[in-house]
Motif scaffolding. Structure first.
Motif, PDB file in Angstrom:
ATOM      1  N   SER A 444       0.856  -1.189   0.000  1.00 53.87           N
ATOM      2  CA  SER A 444       0.000   0.000   0.000  1.00 53.87           C
ATOM      3  C   SER A 444       0.892   1.239   0.000  1.00 53.87           C
ATOM      4  N   GLY A 445       0.313   2.368  -0.389  1.00 54.27           N
ATOM      5  CA  GLY A 445       1.029   3.636  -0.316  1.00 54.27           C
ATOM      6  C   GLY A 445       0.476   4.523   0.782  1.00 54.27           C
ATOM      7  N   SER A 446      -0.345   3.953   1.641  1.00 52.08           N
ATOM      8  CA  SER A 446      -0.938   4.687   2.764  1.00 52.08           C
ATOM      9  C   SER A 446      -0.322   4.199   4.067  1.00 52.08           C
ATOM     10  N   ASP A 447       0.311   5.073   4.823  1.00 48.08           N
ATOM     11  CA  ASP A 447       0.904   4.662   6.093  1.00 48.08           C
ATOM     12  C   ASP A 447      -0.149   4.176   7.084  1.00 48.08           C
ATOM     13  N   LYS A 458       5.778   3.647   4.101  1.00 47.29           N
ATOM     14  CA  LYS A 458       6.182   3.838   2.704  1.00 47.29           C
ATOM     15  C   LYS A 458       7.556   4.478   2.603  1.00 47.29           C
ATOM     16  N   GLU A 459       7.988   5.179   3.646  1.00 46.23           N
ATOM     17  CA  GLU A 459       9.324   5.770   3.670  1.00 46.23           C
ATOM     18  C   GLU A 459      10.401   4.693   3.533  1.00 46.23           C
ATOM     19  N   ASP A 494     -11.598   5.694   0.319  1.00 44.89           N
ATOM     20  CA  ASP A 494     -11.240   6.369  -0.939  1.00 44.89           C
ATOM     21  C   ASP A 494     -10.033   7.301  -0.770  1.00 44.89           C
ATOM     22  N   ILE A 495      -9.929   7.926   0.393  1.00 41.08           N
ATOM     23  CA  ILE A 495      -8.804   8.841   0.639  1.00 41.08           C
ATOM     24  C   ILE A 495      -7.494   8.077   0.677  1.00 41.08           C
ATOM     25  N   GLU A 496      -7.476   6.950   1.410  1.00 43.32           N
ATOM     26  CA  GLU A 496      -6.240   6.156   1.523  1.00 43.32           C
ATOM     27  C   GLU A 496      -5.909   5.474   0.192  1.00 43.32           C
ATOM     28  N   ALA A 497      -6.943   5.083  -0.563  1.00 50.34           N
ATOM     29  CA  ALA A 497      -6.708   4.502  -1.891  1.00 50.34           C
ATOM     30  C   ALA A 497      -6.060   5.520  -2.815  1.00 50.34           C
ATOM     31  N   GLU A 498      -6.503   6.773  -2.709  1.00 51.23           N
ATOM     32  CA  GLU A 498      -5.913   7.834  -3.526  1.00 51.23           C
ATOM     33  C   GLU A 498      -4.438   8.048  -3.156  1.00 51.23           C
ATOM     34  N   LYS A 499      -4.116   7.893  -1.882  1.00 52.10           N
ATOM     35  CA  LYS A 499      -2.715   8.010  -1.452  1.00 52.10           C
ATOM     36  C   LYS A 499      -1.854   6.929  -2.105  1.00 52.10           C
ATOM     37  N   THR A 500      -2.413   5.731  -2.227  1.00 53.32           N
ATOM     38  CA  THR A 500      -1.669   4.655  -2.881  1.00 53.32           C
ATOM     39  C   THR A 500      -1.470   4.944  -4.359  1.00 53.32           C
ATOM     40  N   LYS A 501      -2.504   5.453  -5.022  1.00 51.48           N
ATOM     41  CA  LYS A 501      -2.363   5.823  -6.435  1.00 51.48           C
ATOM     42  C   LYS A 501      -1.291   6.899  -6.614  1.00 51.48           C
ATOM     43  N   ASN A 502      -1.284   7.894  -5.737  1.00 52.92           N
ATOM     44  CA  ASN A 502      -0.288   8.963  -5.813  1.00 52.92           C
ATOM     45  C   ASN A 502       1.120   8.427  -5.530  1.00 52.92           C
ATOM     46  N   PHE A 503       1.204   7.490  -4.599  1.00 49.56           N
ATOM     47  CA  PHE A 503       2.482   6.851  -4.260  1.00 49.56           C
ATOM     48  C   PHE A 503       3.054   6.112  -5.470  1.00 49.56           C
ATOM     49  N   ASN A 507       6.447   7.503  -7.656  1.00 51.44           N
ATOM     50  CA  ASN A 507       7.639   6.666  -7.775  1.00 51.44           C
ATOM     51  C   ASN A 507       7.740   5.955  -9.122  1.00 51.44           C
ATOM     52  N   ASN A 508       6.857   6.343 -10.039  1.00 53.87           N
ATOM     53  CA  ASN A 508       6.883   5.813 -11.408  1.00 53.87           C
ATOM     54  C   ASN A 508       6.841   4.286 -11.422  1.00 53.87           C
ATOM     55  N   LEU A 509       5.950   3.738 -10.620  1.00 51.31           N
ATOM     56  CA  LEU A 509       5.838   2.287 -10.498  1.00 51.31           C
ATOM     57  C   LEU A 509       4.713   1.785 -11.392  1.00 51.31           C
ATOM     58  N   ARG A 510       5.032   0.859 -12.245  1.00 52.86           N
ATOM     59  CA  ARG A 510       4.066   0.281 -13.176  1.00 52.86           C
ATOM     60  C   ARG A 510       3.937  -1.220 -12.899  1.00 52.86           C
TER      61      ARG A 510
END
Length: 560
Positions: A444-447, A458-459, A494-503, A507-510
């Motif tokens: 996940s990209g949400s702490d 995520k750090e 939805d807020i934490e999911a958006e954090k993961t998308k931004n993460f 970091n240009n992760l595909r």
């Protein structure tokens, strides 16, 4: 020679009866990565006649007598994976493929069938045991494998949204073996053969049904099935007691008028683990099966160790294999690779040397372990953790120097925690042991969500990524990180999911290593999903249960 799968094959071996019959919904592959093979060969090595009843047509009880009635016991498994997880997606849609079946086909397709039905029935252990019991009343039935391990106690069942009893009660089996089963199964068979009754059985890593627990001391007693079923607070209490015990003491839980009674976990030595793998296998599917995709994926892979101290809240490995890592000796692993390399069809690649987390090989604890077993502690590690990184790297190098071996890859999961992944090690494996894509699991990209997952922040992952890119640039390596992400885990809105998308975007992760969270029995994450709060802290935890929203989140992340 394969272990027999039919009366005809038994006749060729001159057997009137098997001592033990292993029943499995998987195609029989005689390879140490397949449970039916490693258990069967281990019992054979200890002097027992073992038959493999692979993929019986379970709607007809007589089909469970294909090998006759065993002299000592039936040993029933739900297969390499949980039958419900294999039969359904996380959003409860029936799967159309099964990698443990011939040509991925999950259905029987023999001529004359009026309606095709699944090779692997839902709740496989329950179905198999019921059919066996109808045609063999008096022979003990032993159940095991991950499907049994994860249903030892009263548990939440995602597929029915109900609390279910222990699988030992629901299946009407006699003995449950949890965890890795070679030695517990052997000890159980030896005791049954000696005439010890089931209610007198005292073997580590086993559970039985008894009438009362009077006379037993130092027993962890969980709230009863009825209490857990009717009160969420009692479910939380049972979950916490079970986790705290960690299979270290006797455990009991009343189910109706009797108790599920569990012995502590059996711990084995490196020498004992080496003995398991120092066995001859055909290393291919039985001739009855032309193509088993799961085998093709692992035919030149080697298991180097068992157990995982990662302690992820959503993961079933710790409940099944345990949190203590036990590693094979270098000599044992090298000996197996030499066998693989000597095969005529070997093409030069060892596809994997690893375990639940590859770089936990040879790691240990300077004080011999503790009750918490949270060895990684936010990724930076407990002061008592001894990394086996040097030993693992040495093993990879030695394996690559074996004749006919051209490549040695790591395809098991790799933990990116600094405690067991230093820069020197990462540089070496990127140059020599990663084929092109390095699969790692930030999850996940949400702490906030990572905290519920018991994963590092995520750090920690971003520091790993920085080192990865630095090595790529310095060494001129064209390799990529493929992230494994779980969507819909408790705590994700939805807020934490958006954090993961931004993460992922930052970091240009595909990549497409995405999965919707599946609440599997007995994990802490599943308890959060069912309770609506964290059983340890009592803190409310949101869980998204709308399947359309979950799929939408997943697709949005894939698009990133």
């Amino acid at each position: 020679m394969f272990l027999p799968t039919s009366k005809k094959e038994m006749d060729k071996m001159g057997w009137d009866a098997c001592d033990v019959i292993i029943v499995t919904p998987d195609a029989y592959v005689d390879h140490p990565s397949f449970a039916m093979a490693i258990l069967g060969r281990f019992l054979e090595k200890n002097g027992y006649k073992v038959g493999i009843l692979s993929q019986p047509k379970w709607k007809e009880p007589k089909n469970f007598l294909e090998l006759g009635i065993p002299r000592i016991a039936f040993a029933v498994s739900g297969g390499q994976m949980d039958s419900m997880v294999l039969n359904y997606t996380a959003t409860n849609i029936p799967r159309k493929e099964d990698l443990f079946c011939e040509n991925k086909n999950p259905f029987f397709s023999q001529k004359g069938d009026l309606k095709k039905y699944r090779i692997r029935p839902d709740r496989c252990i329950n179905v198999y045991c019921s059919q066996i019991r109808s045609v063999s009343k008096n022979v003990p039935i032993i159940i095991g494998g991950i499907e049994a391990s994860l249903r030892r106690i009263a548990h939440y069942d995602y597929w029915t949204n109900k609390i279910r009893r222990s699988v030992l009660f629901d299946s009407k089996a006699d003995i449950l073996i949890y965890g890795m089963g070679e030695y517990p199964l052997l000890r159980t068979i030896e005791k049954l053969e000696s005439g010890i009754t089931i209610d007198e059985l005292d073997v580590e890593s086993t559970g039985i049904i008894i009438k009362n627990i009077d006379g037993f001391s130092d027993v962890v007693t969980l709230p009863s099935f009825e209490e857990v079923k009717s009160q969420k607070s009692e479910f939380a209490k049972a979950q916490n007691l079970f986790e705290k015990n960690g299979d270290n003491k006797y455990l009991a839980q009343m189910q109706d008028s009797r108790y599920y009674f569990q012995n502590p976990r059996m711990n084995i030595t490196q020498k004992e683990l080496d003995f398991i793998y120092d066995t001859d296998f055909e290393r291919c599917p039985h001739p009855r099966f032309e193509n088993v995709p799961a085998f093709e994926m692992i035919k030149t892979s080697v298991n180097s160790h068992r157990g995982c101290y990662g302690d992820c809240s959503f993961c079933a490995i710790a409940s099944h294999q345990g949190k203590s890592v036990i590693s094979r000796s270098r000599e044992s692993v090298i000996k197996e690779i030499r066998k693989i390399a000597s095969q005529p069809d070997f093409k030069g690649t060892i596809s994997d040397i690893g375990g639940p987390s590859a770089n936990m090989y040879a790691s240990s604890c300077s004080v011999g372990g503790c009750t918490e077993h949270n060895c990684l502690k936010d990724g930076y590690g407990c002061k008592n953790l001894i990394s086996g990184t040097d030993e693992y790297l040495s093993l990879l190098i030695d394996a690559g120097n074996i004749g006919r071996v051209k490549h040695v890859f790591i395809n098991s999961g790799i933990r990116f925690d600094p405690a067991i992944l230093d820069e020197t090690f990462l540089c070496e494996i990127l140059k020599n042991n990663i084929s092109g894509q390095m699969k790692v699991a930030p999850e996940s990209g949400s702490d906030k969500v990572l905290g519920y997952m018991n994963k590092p922040s995520k750090e920690v992952f971003e520091k790993f990524l920085k080192t990865f890119n630095k090595i790529k640039k310095e060494e001129g390596i064209r390799k990529f990180v493929i992230p494994y992400i779980i969507t819909g885990h408790p705590g994700e809105d939805d807020i934490e999911a958006e954090k993961t998308k931004n993460f992922l975007d930052k970091n240009n992760l595909r990549g497409k290593q995405f999965q919707v969270f599946t609440p599997t029995p007995m994990t802490r994450s599943t308890a959060m999903y069912y309770l609506g709060y964290d059983p340890k802290s009592g803190e409310p935890v949101h869980s998204e249960k709308n399947q359309k929203r979950l799929n939408s989140r997943k697709m949005a992340m894939i698009d990133k």
